[in-house]
Design a protein around this motif. Structure first.
Motif, PDB file in Angstrom:
ATOM      1  N   MET A   1       0.828  -1.192   0.000  1.00  0.00           N
ATOM      2  CA  MET A   1       0.000   0.000   0.000  1.00  0.00           C
ATOM      3  C   MET A   1       0.869   1.251   0.000  1.00  0.00           C
ATOM      4  O   MET A   1       1.881   1.321   0.687  1.00  0.00           O
ATOM      5  CB  MET A   1      -0.881   0.008   1.249  1.00  0.00           C
ATOM      6  N   PHE A   2       0.422   2.233  -0.737  1.00  0.00           N
ATOM      7  CA  PHE A   2       1.154   3.484  -0.862  1.00  0.00           C
ATOM      8  C   PHE A   2       1.261   4.205   0.486  1.00  0.00           C
ATOM      9  O   PHE A   2       2.299   4.789   0.800  1.00  0.00           O
ATOM     10  CB  PHE A   2       0.471   4.367  -1.911  1.00  0.00           C
ATOM     11  N   ILE A   3       0.215   4.145   1.277  1.00  0.00           N
ATOM     12  CA  ILE A   3       0.215   4.843   2.563  1.00  0.00           C
ATOM     13  C   ILE A   3       1.304   4.291   3.483  1.00  0.00           C
ATOM     14  O   ILE A   3       1.941   5.038   4.231  1.00  0.00           O
ATOM     15  CB  ILE A   3      -1.185   4.825   3.229  1.00  0.00           C
ATOM     16  N   GLU A   4       1.542   2.991   3.416  1.00  0.00           N
ATOM     17  CA  GLU A   4       2.601   2.399   4.237  1.00  0.00           C
ATOM     18  C   GLU A   4       3.975   2.909   3.809  1.00  0.00           C
ATOM     19  O   GLU A   4       4.857   3.111   4.650  1.00  0.00           O
ATOM     20  CB  GLU A   4       2.538   0.877   4.198  1.00  0.00           C
ATOM     21  N   SER A   5       4.156   3.126   2.524  1.00  0.00           N
ATOM     22  CA  SER A   5       5.409   3.697   2.029  1.00  0.00           C
ATOM     23  C   SER A   5       5.579   5.121   2.540  1.00  0.00           C
ATOM     24  O   SER A   5       6.674   5.505   2.982  1.00  0.00           O
ATOM     25  CB  SER A   5       5.447   3.685   0.499  1.00  0.00           C
ATOM     26  N   LEU A   6       4.521   5.905   2.489  1.00  0.00           N
ATOM     27  CA  LEU A   6       4.590   7.270   3.007  1.00  0.00           C
ATOM     28  C   LEU A   6       4.910   7.289   4.500  1.00  0.00           C
ATOM     29  O   LEU A   6       5.755   8.064   4.955  1.00  0.00           O
ATOM     30  CB  LEU A   6       3.275   8.015   2.754  1.00  0.00           C
ATOM     31  N   ARG A   7       4.239   6.429   5.254  1.00  0.00           N
ATOM     32  CA  ARG A   7       4.500   6.359   6.699  1.00  0.00           C
ATOM     33  C   ARG A   7       5.963   6.017   6.964  1.00  0.00           C
ATOM     34  O   ARG A   7       6.602   6.617   7.834  1.00  0.00           O
ATOM     35  CB  ARG A   7       3.590   5.326   7.355  1.00  0.00           C
ATOM     36  N   SER A   8       6.476   5.078   6.226  1.00  0.00           N
ATOM     37  CA  SER A   8       7.863   4.662   6.395  1.00  0.00           C
ATOM     38  C   SER A   8       8.827   5.803   6.068  1.00  0.00           C
ATOM     39  O   SER A   8       9.794   6.043   6.795  1.00  0.00           O
ATOM     40  CB  SER A   8       8.146   3.449   5.508  1.00  0.00           C
ATOM     41  N   LEU A   9       8.573   6.518   4.977  1.00  0.00           N
ATOM     42  CA  LEU A   9       9.452   7.615   4.573  1.00  0.00           C
ATOM     43  C   LEU A   9       9.397   8.779   5.564  1.00  0.00           C
ATOM     44  O   LEU A   9      10.446   9.350   5.910  1.00  0.00           O
ATOM     45  CB  LEU A   9       9.088   8.101   3.172  1.00  0.00           C
ATOM     46  N   ASN A  11       8.612   8.603   8.735  1.00  0.00           N
ATOM     47  CA  ASN A  11       9.260   8.122   9.949  1.00  0.00           C
ATOM     48  C   ASN A  11      10.785   8.162   9.790  1.00  0.00           C
ATOM     49  O   ASN A  11      11.499   8.660  10.653  1.00  0.00           O
ATOM     50  CB  ASN A  11       8.781   6.713  10.280  1.00  0.00           C
ATOM     51  N   ARG A  12      11.258   7.652   8.674  1.00  0.00           N
ATOM     52  CA  ARG A  12      12.703   7.634   8.415  1.00  0.00           C
ATOM     53  C   ARG A  12      13.291   9.037   8.421  1.00  0.00           C
ATOM     54  O   ARG A  12      14.293   9.309   9.093  1.00  0.00           O
ATOM     55  CB  ARG A  12      12.968   6.962   7.060  1.00  0.00           C
ATOM     56  N   ASP A  13      12.653   9.947   7.683  1.00  0.00           N
ATOM     57  CA  ASP A  13      13.258  11.260   7.489  1.00  0.00           C
ATOM     58  C   ASP A  13      13.064  12.181   8.689  1.00  0.00           C
ATOM     59  O   ASP A  13      13.930  13.013   8.977  1.00  0.00           O
ATOM     60  CB  ASP A  13      12.755  11.877   6.191  1.00  0.00           C
ATOM     61  N   LEU A  14      11.983  12.033   9.417  1.00  0.00           N
ATOM     62  CA  LEU A  14      11.846  12.798  10.659  1.00  0.00           C
ATOM     63  C   LEU A  14      12.852  12.297  11.700  1.00  0.00           C
ATOM     64  O   LEU A  14      13.393  13.098  12.473  1.00  0.00           O
ATOM     65  CB  LEU A  14      10.413  12.722  11.190  1.00  0.00           C
TER      66      LEU A  14
END
Length: 148
Positions: A1-9, A11-14
């Motif tokens: 799911m695209f939303i999971e990719s956004l959440r991961s990114l 989280n990573r970048d913050l």
């Protein structure tokens, strides 16, 4: 799911933002400017937090956050520990709000036109992550150049 990719990114970048702020050896250098460097690491951090808490938190998550954009660039000498706590709170907020969005929500029109034109929510969330990463790079450079 695209939303999971956004959440991961996000989280990573913050968390990279948190690591950059933590990496300043001298806390005073967070607020230092020099010649052609108008924005210091501390103010760029505040700007990123205000941006995300406004456009993700308040607008999509209805958190009640009220942005004071001018203060993002005028406040100075906030303790490093306080900045880090604000980043940690933003990590939690972003993950929570993004976790509540469905694929259908992402295809809807974003409720505001902050870029001056209509766009879908997924488009704007991609824009926001690129904005985060742009300033994250500036903070990294600021730290390596002026934290001496």
């Amino acid at each position: 799911m695209f939303i999971e990719s956004l959440r991961s990114l996000y989280n990573r970048d913050l968390n990279k933002l948190k690591a950059e702020i933590e990496a300043y050896q001298n806390e005073e250098n967070l607020w230092k400017t020099d010649k052609n460097i108008a924005n210091c690491g501390g103010n760029l951090c505040l700007h990123l937090l205000g941006n995300l808490n406004s456009f993700i938190g308040a607008e999509l998550g209805k958190t009640g956050y009220v942005r004071q954009r001018d203060l993002e660039f005028s406040l100075k000498n906030i303790p490093k520990a306080e900045l880090i706590a604000k980043v940690e709170a933003t990590v939690i907020m972003a993950d929570s709000v993004l976790g509540q969005l469905s694929d259908d929500d992402l295809k809807k029109e974003y409720p505001l036109e902050p870029l001056g034109y209509e766009m879908t929510t997924d488009y704007f969330l991609i824009h926001l992550i690129t904005h985060l990463d742009y300033h994250l790079g500036q903070i990294n450079y600021h730290r390596r150049l002026l934290d001496i």
